[in-house]
Design an enzyme around this catalytic site. Structure first.
Site, mmCIF file in Angstrom:
data_model
loop_
_atom_site.group_PDB
_atom_site.id
_atom_site.type_symbol
_atom_site.label_atom_id
_atom_site.label_comp_id
_atom_site.label_asym_id
_atom_site.label_seq_id
_atom_site.Cartn_x
_atom_site.Cartn_y
_atom_site.Cartn_z
ATOM 1 N N CYS A 137 0.846 -1.189 0.000
ATOM 2 C CA CYS A 137 0.000 0.000 0.000
ATOM 3 C C CYS A 137 0.877 1.232 0.000
ATOM 4 O O CYS A 137 1.874 1.298 0.736
ATOM 5 C CB CYS A 137 -0.916 -0.004 1.221
ATOM 6 S SG CYS A 137 -1.997 1.454 1.338
ATOM 7 N N HIS A 179 -9.168 -3.312 -2.486
ATOM 8 C CA HIS A 179 -8.200 -2.538 -1.715
ATOM 9 C C HIS A 179 -8.614 -1.072 -1.654
ATOM 10 O O HIS A 179 -8.637 -0.458 -0.570
ATOM 11 C CB HIS A 179 -6.821 -2.693 -2.363
ATOM 12 C CG HIS A 179 -5.714 -1.967 -1.667
ATOM 13 N ND1 HIS A 179 -4.651 -2.618 -1.084
ATOM 14 C CD2 HIS A 179 -5.472 -0.647 -1.474
ATOM 15 C CE1 HIS A 179 -3.827 -1.730 -0.550
ATOM 16 N NE2 HIS A 179 -4.310 -0.522 -0.788
ATOM 17 N N GLU A 180 -8.939 -0.486 -2.809
ATOM 18 C CA GLU A 180 -9.260 0.943 -2.835
ATOM 19 C C GLU A 180 -10.614 1.227 -2.195
ATOM 20 O O GLU A 180 -10.776 2.250 -1.510
ATOM 21 C CB GLU A 180 -9.216 1.465 -4.274
ATOM 22 C CG GLU A 180 -7.862 1.340 -4.939
ATOM 23 C CD GLU A 180 -6.728 1.960 -4.132
ATOM 24 O OE1 GLU A 180 -6.962 2.965 -3.426
ATOM 25 O OE2 GLU A 180 -5.601 1.433 -4.193
ATOM 26 N N HIS A 183 -10.213 1.384 1.493
ATOM 27 C CA HIS A 183 -9.657 2.677 1.918
ATOM 28 C C HIS A 183 -10.772 3.675 2.214
ATOM 29 O O HIS A 183 -10.710 4.427 3.201
ATOM 30 C CB HIS A 183 -8.767 3.261 0.821
ATOM 31 C CG HIS A 183 -7.317 2.944 0.962
ATOM 32 N ND1 HIS A 183 -6.594 3.228 2.108
ATOM 33 C CD2 HIS A 183 -6.437 2.404 0.090
ATOM 34 C CE1 HIS A 183 -5.332 2.866 1.931
ATOM 35 N NE2 HIS A 183 -5.215 2.348 0.718
#
Length: 225
Positions: A137, A179-180, A183
């Site tokens: 990351c 993953h995004e 976030h």
């Protein structure tokens, strides 16, 4: 055998209101240089970002997307969420055009991902299959860890012009999407990682940078369920 997908703990919502977000975006856009990528420990990374609801006018939104794309390329990375440049807004950019080793690409099901900007994304699994690979990351510099994610997902989101959209992703593309999106919900990949797999970049490159994770699992003692 794949690991289990680790659930996330709820994150507190951002305290930033529309005017504060707008002012923050304008201040970042006024800078001559690309914004720094904030690192783990910054509270914006641990807040549930504000859903996009017209806080920015169309021209400002497009300028922000362009800035995020250039910041992602400079890093370099394959995704960047607005909180990673300090903006608590549900916006992320994705793009994977890197040339990778054919063996790694085949094992990880990694194929190019054309540029995509997503607002208010939410994903759901397509089937029960999971995949476990090392992941890093831009907001956790210097480390890699194994994360188990859905192998395929459906993503619902808004396009920058406000059009609702749905797309399906598999393999490494699905990993980037998850993953995004995580976030934007106040989560880092470490929240889902197998902690015994955690490796500094130098150790990862020297020992565990194979297409799969079997050698690392055997040597570091990953739990297998």
């Amino acid at each position: 055998m794949d690991f289990s997908i680790r659930p996330l703990s709820p994150a507190p919502p951002t305290p930033s209101g529309p005017q504060e977000i707008q002012a923050l975006v304008e201040s970042i856009l006024e800078q001559d240089a690309l914004p720094p990528i904030v690192q783990a420990g910054h509270p914006v990374l641990r807040q549930y970002a504000a859903p996009y609801d017209g806080q920015l006018d169309d021209a400002t939104l497009l300028r922000l997307i362009d800035l995020m794309r250039r910041t992602m390329h400079e890093a370099p990375g394959v995704g960047l969420a607005a909180p990673q440049i300090g903006i608590p807004l549900q916006l992320a950019v994705l793009e994977d055009r890197f040339d990778v080793d054919p063996a790694a690409a085949a094992t990880r099901e990694r194929v190019p991902l054309d540029f995509l900007a997503i607002l208010n994304p939410a994903y759901s699994a397509l089937g029960p299959d999971t995949a476990s690979f090392y992941e890093g990351c831009l907001s956790v510099r210097g480390y890699q860890a194994v994360v188990t994610r859905h192998r395929a997902v459906a993503l619902e989101y808004l396009e920058p012009d406000g059009t609702p959209a749905r797309a399906e992703f598999s393999g490494w593309q699905a990993r980037i999407v998850q993953h995004e999106t995580d976030h934007l919900h106040g989560a880092l990949y470490l929240d889902r990682a197998e902690t015994r797999s955690l490796a500094g970049n130098e150790e990862y490159m020297a020992r565990w940078a194979q297409p799969g994770i079997d050698r690392a699992a055997a040597a570091l003692g990953f739990p297998r369920s």
